[in-house]
Design a protein around this motif. Sequence first.
Motif, PDB file in Angstrom:
ATOM      1  N   LEU A  92       0.839  -1.200   0.000  1.00  0.00           N
ATOM      2  CA  LEU A  92       0.000   0.000   0.000  1.00  0.00           C
ATOM      3  C   LEU A  92       0.879   1.256   0.000  1.00  0.00           C
ATOM      4  O   LEU A  92       0.624   2.217  -0.730  1.00  0.00           O
ATOM      5  CB  LEU A  92      -0.908   0.006   1.236  1.00  0.00           C
ATOM      6  N   SER A  93       1.919   1.235   0.843  1.00  0.00           N
ATOM      7  CA  SER A  93       2.860   2.365   0.886  1.00  0.00           C
ATOM      8  C   SER A  93       3.571   2.523  -0.447  1.00  0.00           C
ATOM      9  O   SER A  93       3.764   3.637  -0.936  1.00  0.00           O
ATOM     10  CB  SER A  93       3.905   2.143   1.993  1.00  0.00           C
ATOM     11  N   PHE A  94       3.980   1.417  -1.057  1.00  0.00           N
ATOM     12  CA  PHE A  94       4.666   1.441  -2.357  1.00  0.00           C
ATOM     13  C   PHE A  94       3.763   2.078  -3.414  1.00  0.00           C
ATOM     14  O   PHE A  94       4.184   2.942  -4.182  1.00  0.00           O
ATOM     15  CB  PHE A  94       5.045   0.014  -2.757  1.00  0.00           C
ATOM     16  N   ALA A  95       2.486   1.652  -3.445  1.00  0.00           N
ATOM     17  CA  ALA A  95       1.544   2.190  -4.427  1.00  0.00           C
ATOM     18  C   ALA A  95       1.340   3.686  -4.222  1.00  0.00           C
ATOM     19  O   ALA A  95       1.370   4.476  -5.167  1.00  0.00           O
ATOM     20  CB  ALA A  95       0.204   1.451  -4.329  1.00  0.00           C
ATOM     21  N   ASP A  96       1.170   4.087  -2.952  1.00  0.00           N
ATOM     22  CA  ASP A  96       0.847   5.474  -2.646  1.00  0.00           C
ATOM     23  C   ASP A  96       2.029   6.412  -2.854  1.00  0.00           C
ATOM     24  O   ASP A  96       1.897   7.507  -3.415  1.00  0.00           O
ATOM     25  CB  ASP A  96       0.363   5.553  -1.191  1.00  0.00           C
ATOM     26  N   ASN A  97       3.215   5.971  -2.422  1.00  0.00           N
ATOM     27  CA  ASN A  97       4.372   6.879  -2.371  1.00  0.00           C
ATOM     28  C   ASN A  97       5.320   6.744  -3.546  1.00  0.00           C
ATOM     29  O   ASN A  97       6.014   7.697  -3.890  1.00  0.00           O
ATOM     30  CB  ASN A  97       5.156   6.661  -1.072  1.00  0.00           C
ATOM     31  N   GLU A  98       5.402   5.566  -4.142  1.00  0.00           N
ATOM     32  CA  GLU A  98       6.363   5.340  -5.231  1.00  0.00           C
ATOM     33  C   GLU A  98       5.683   5.369  -6.602  1.00  0.00           C
ATOM     34  O   GLU A  98       6.135   6.054  -7.511  1.00  0.00           O
ATOM     35  CB  GLU A  98       7.059   3.981  -5.039  1.00  0.00           C
ATOM     36  N   LEU A  99       4.581   4.615  -6.718  1.00  0.00           N
ATOM     37  CA  LEU A  99       4.019   4.356  -8.042  1.00  0.00           C
ATOM     38  C   LEU A  99       3.063   5.449  -8.502  1.00  0.00           C
ATOM     39  O   LEU A  99       3.139   5.913  -9.636  1.00  0.00           O
ATOM     40  CB  LEU A  99       3.321   2.987  -8.021  1.00  0.00           C
ATOM     41  N   THR A 100       2.165   5.877  -7.619  1.00  0.00           N
ATOM     42  CA  THR A 100       1.152   6.855  -8.024  1.00  0.00           C
ATOM     43  C   THR A 100       1.756   8.167  -8.529  1.00  0.00           C
ATOM     44  O   THR A 100       1.370   8.659  -9.588  1.00  0.00           O
ATOM     45  CB  THR A 100       0.173   7.125  -6.860  1.00  0.00           C
ATOM     46  N   GLU A 120      11.787   7.089 -15.221  1.00  0.00           N
ATOM     47  CA  GLU A 120      11.565   6.954 -13.772  1.00  0.00           C
ATOM     48  C   GLU A 120      10.458   5.941 -13.504  1.00  0.00           C
ATOM     49  O   GLU A 120      10.537   5.131 -12.585  1.00  0.00           O
ATOM     50  CB  GLU A 120      11.215   8.326 -13.188  1.00  0.00           C
ATOM     51  N   LEU A 121       9.390   5.993 -14.331  1.00  0.00           N
ATOM     52  CA  LEU A 121       8.306   5.016 -14.180  1.00  0.00           C
ATOM     53  C   LEU A 121       8.831   3.600 -14.402  1.00  0.00           C
ATOM     54  O   LEU A 121       8.516   2.683 -13.633  1.00  0.00           O
ATOM     55  CB  LEU A 121       7.187   5.326 -15.183  1.00  0.00           C
ATOM     56  N   ALA A 153      -3.024   1.839  -9.100  1.00  0.00           N
ATOM     57  CA  ALA A 153      -2.005   2.886  -9.213  1.00  0.00           C
ATOM     58  C   ALA A 153      -1.336   2.883 -10.575  1.00  0.00           C
ATOM     59  O   ALA A 153      -0.933   3.929 -11.089  1.00  0.00           O
ATOM     60  CB  ALA A 153      -0.959   2.721  -8.113  1.00  0.00           C
ATOM     61  N   VAL A 154      -1.205   1.699 -11.177  1.00  0.00           N
ATOM     62  CA  VAL A 154      -0.512   1.605 -12.474  1.00  0.00           C
ATOM     63  C   VAL A 154      -1.497   1.598 -13.644  1.00  0.00           C
ATOM     64  O   VAL A 154      -1.098   1.495 -14.800  1.00  0.00           O
ATOM     65  CB  VAL A 154       0.383   0.338 -12.485  1.00  0.00           C
ATOM     66  N   LEU A 155      -2.789   1.756 -13.323  1.00  0.00           N
ATOM     67  CA  LEU A 155      -3.820   1.698 -14.353  1.00  0.00           C
ATOM     68  C   LEU A 155      -3.642   2.782 -15.422  1.00  0.00           C
ATOM     69  O   LEU A 155      -3.756   2.527 -16.618  1.00  0.00           O
ATOM     70  CB  LEU A 155      -5.197   1.840 -13.677  1.00  0.00           C
ATOM     71  N   LEU A 156      -3.331   4.006 -14.986  1.00  0.00           N
ATOM     72  CA  LEU A 156      -3.233   5.131 -15.929  1.00  0.00           C
ATOM     73  C   LEU A 156      -2.202   4.905 -17.035  1.00  0.00           C
ATOM     74  O   LEU A 156      -2.512   5.065 -18.210  1.00  0.00           O
ATOM     75  CB  LEU A 156      -2.909   6.416 -15.162  1.00  0.00           C
TER      76      LEU A 156
END
Length: 1229
Positions: A92-100, A120-121, A153-156
Amino acid sequence: MTTLYVSPHPDDFRSLLALLAAEYGLSSRPRIITEDPPASLNARSRPALVLGTAGDGDSLVSGATAVSWYLAFQGKRAGLDAKQQSQVWQWLSFADNELTPVSCAVVFPLMGLQQSSRAELMRVLKVLDQALAPRTYLVGESITLADMAVATAVLLPFKYVCALEPSDRKAVTNVTRWFTTCINQPQFLKVLGAIVLCEKMVPVTPKTNAATNAAQLKKEAKKREKLEKFQQKKEMEAKKKTHELQMLYSTLSSPLLPDVVSPLPDSYSPQYVEAAWYPWWEKQGFFKPEYGRKSISEENAKGIFMMCIPPPNVTGSLHLGHALTNAIQDCLTRWHRMRGETTLWNPGCDHAGIATQVVVEKKLMREKGMSRHDLGRENFIQEVWKWKNEKGDRIYHQLKKLGSSLDWDRACFTMDSKLSYAVQEAFIRMHDEGVIYRSKRLVNWSCTLNSAISDIEVDKKELAGRTLLPVPGYKEKIEFGVLVSFAYKVDGSDEEVIVATTRIETMLGDTAVAVHPADARYQHLKGKMVLHPFCDRKMPIVFDDFVDMSFGTGAVKITPAHDHNDYEVGERHNLAFINILDENGLLINVPPPFLGMKRFEARKAVLQALKDRGQFKEIKDNPMVVPVCSRSKDIVEPLLKPQWYVDCRDMGKEAADAVREGRLKIIPDHHLKTWFNWLDNIKDWCISRQLWWGHRIPAYFITVNDPSVKPGEDMDGHYWVSGRSEEEAREKAAKRFNVSADKITLRQDEDVLDTWFSSGIFPFSIFGWPNENEDLQVFYPGTLLETGHDILFFWVARMVMMGLKLTGKLPFKEVYLHAVVRDAHGRKMSKSLGNVIDPLDVITGISLEGLHAQLIDSNLDPVEVERAKQGQKSDYPNGIPECGTDALRFALCAYTSQGRDINLDVNRILGYRHFCNKLWNAVKFAMKTLGDNFVPSEKVQLSGEESVSDRWILSRLSAAVTLCDAGFKAYDFPTITTAIYNFWLYELCDIYLESVKPVFSKAEEDSTSQRQALVCRQTLYTCLEVGLRLLSPLMPFVTEELYQRLPRRKPQSDPPSICVTSYPTTEEVRKGGGLVLNLTDTIRSLRADYNLTKTRADCYLQCIDSATVSLVQKYSLQIQTLSYSQAVIPLTANQPVPEGCAVAIASDRCTVNLMLKGLIDVEKEVAKLMTKKGDLEKQMEKLKEKMGKNDYKEKVPVKVQEQDAEKLRQSQAELEKVKEAMDNFRKMI
């Protein structure tokens, strides 16, 4: 009835996550409402979940993380046990802070969150790809909240604007496989609908028919018009949708405090620990000087610490040199912040004129087949800005990965309007004062770049002899490293003078031959001329002291326009300066057939022509240094050009005097000689660069449309004027020539300023100089400048000179220069050797194949790639293991002795990762020992009931605090790392924790045991809490993770993060005393003297009386354990001590005798000490010789004299110790 309030927007990933969790969650699906929750609910944001009856405060859950966790937990999708739940929270932290953030930034590059790039992505996705390699789902064997959060988070990028094209998806096959699996689950399909992965759009070119008639053309024109209108409508809709999405994602809530409730994982994982803390620190504002105070102007009794980052190039990518710089700077910044000082570490980035222009020019040519000249200056500069906005913040992301606690809100770019205005102002003021002037002199010229370059951009390539080198623009390699001898005929005689050169083509520009005035061989040629073989030119034979009589024939050809030494000879003897090269390296001002030739083609032609005329003598190998442009790899040519120069004489003297007088301190002091040598012999600084990207010089050439005023020449400074605008410059020019403004025509200089000019004013331009403001008043001058010693002249000296010149103040009080990083073999980092390491590869790990792949993507030629591969295979046969940021930082600081070089071994960094694991396990064990109900005392204090072990470990903690405090003040990082490492590993883990296990095992036996255990727990807590704070500046991530798990002394008032908690002081942790502790410390010190790290030795303690013997006997077990001895044997004063012992006095009551016989090779130790004795004596002799010179007291600054005296005293004391140790060893032989 449960109600879920979500956003109606189809791409609000926060609401999508809640909807997915609902599908997997409650047995009865909640009622979904796409409206804002009623105001009475006081919901902070959507999604919001109302449980049961509205109005009950406990029935509301709001925020994506809280809602989705609740729903997933109900459906058993938040992990089956504590370990899995902790892993889900990590993702959850990875999705919120790194990926989004990177997903949003790639899809919407113009939104204000952060400028990012696909690179970077892809880096973040590769981390995810690695984690998914062995598994179907992220946690466990079925879909959990982790999969839902990361997938949304990676949907976009998967869905929109082809952010992830098929080629990108191939690079992360595990992610693509997993994502496809997720979105095809029934629950995902119900919420998201069918997702079509974006494919690359291929432009369709309509076919044309040669027989198209006018009617068809008219019909097609109408069709096109309709199509264009439709397209415009679609674009407007797309813009509207993009705007909505940007508005939606710009409201992303601040990261929550990372999970510190779930149990600690079994073992230390850098990826787990480092995933979430940095965004939280940043969002909480811990890195800002305003944190914890009303205003930066508010007086702080503890002081102010300000340091600016050496601005990395905008084109740059992090290398280990950057990592070292930032590890040191961040440690210092965090230490000062924890000391309570108003602390600012200011980030910034340099526009890197040449480097950036080269990158963008190559990109233009590769993608569009265009040069910058095809585009024109304005359009090209727009292209550079576009590139900068897309790619230029990569290095900022990397700095964040290193944990750098910079105030990002104050980040500056040297081409920003604020800094550009300061650069313009600096030039105009210095030009008006006459410090900047126009002159025609020799510069370092790159024919490929068509620009002058600075000395730092010239690589000195050493050749042992004849060598073929590749040169841009030539198909075949060019010969260097040879000395060609040829003869000049003496006019009016049969004599000839033989000269030699490594650049035979330059003889076409010769205007003299020089010999030494004392050379008897040429005295008869005074006043004579020699004849040039290829043109009608007679050249004088001049007599000059610069000639080396012993080299060659003692006669030297002089080319004033193409050699720095020859230029000065030409000036002294008033010789002709004939320029034979144009800006592209083609020959000019020479006779046919050489006219128009390329310079190195002319080299062959001139050689052949000399042979044909019989004037060639010989060619032989010649060791030499070839100047190579570091940017273009072209051979640098000295070329005469009219340029702008800074007069550095007075400024250089002021900068040197600032150090001599002690107003500016340079650490370490062995750099003082270099500082004084350069500034005392400083030459004027060429600041013109023939580029388009950079600060255009605000100087204008004047043409006066009046017959009474004669036309000026380019190099005549009287015809140049500077101004903040063309209007201001025109007024200045009109006033100078006493004519009306309408008679003035101005032409602005096409050149830009040397990048080092803007860097030279960086410490005050970042604060808005010349405009007065709060930041400038508070933070200038700064406290410290920390950088590598390799840019001492190019940057540090220029900042000091320009700071004094423009502000009247030194830009900082101290300069700390760290060493240069080399590989484990002591070699300079070089791409062709394969030893250049990206710190991110050390942090996350990389395979040998991955290292090889990086070489293939580089600009190395195939031979160099193969050599580099062999180097990598030798040094990293199994690749580089994952070490983590904390271990890398600690290793770099541990290596930073105050010398010139650091030989970095990656295996040692891995050793510090194991240290992190030891730390992790120690805290886990200790927390289990403390228990859930433990409450620490409000401050560190002794109860008086501490055992010997307790008092001993507290004394060791106090010693570590003292060493760290002294180490930080002296910039002695190895002392800090050694003190912390020894305390945690050898004293706390290896000895204290082992010694107190029996105390805790007996804790419940009786009230005395319970009391002893309670005291022991307080001691253990103090060691953990103080020990983590000691380590925090060096290892910020793991210390924060562990610190957050500890109970607080004052939960209501203690700071929220370890990084803003106070740094331990010697007053806080006072050192305990007593004979037993003195004995323990003396034995350990003696063991260290004789390098007995792992070997236990018998220890004989000779006591002065029976009372002392009794005391030693009573605590013998504790002394044995704490001193790591084999056995402790007390002796009376009359009992003999066995032979072969090393002796040390612990106190007036007891002497320590450590048995060494049989444990060490005595003769070998004596030989080592003999070598050390010889080295010390040589050092002292050299120092005494220096101090004994007649003019020493007059010429050497008082401060340096004091330092020399202290060095001599220390060396004398060390020599006495060495002699004493040798005597002790000899007694054992």
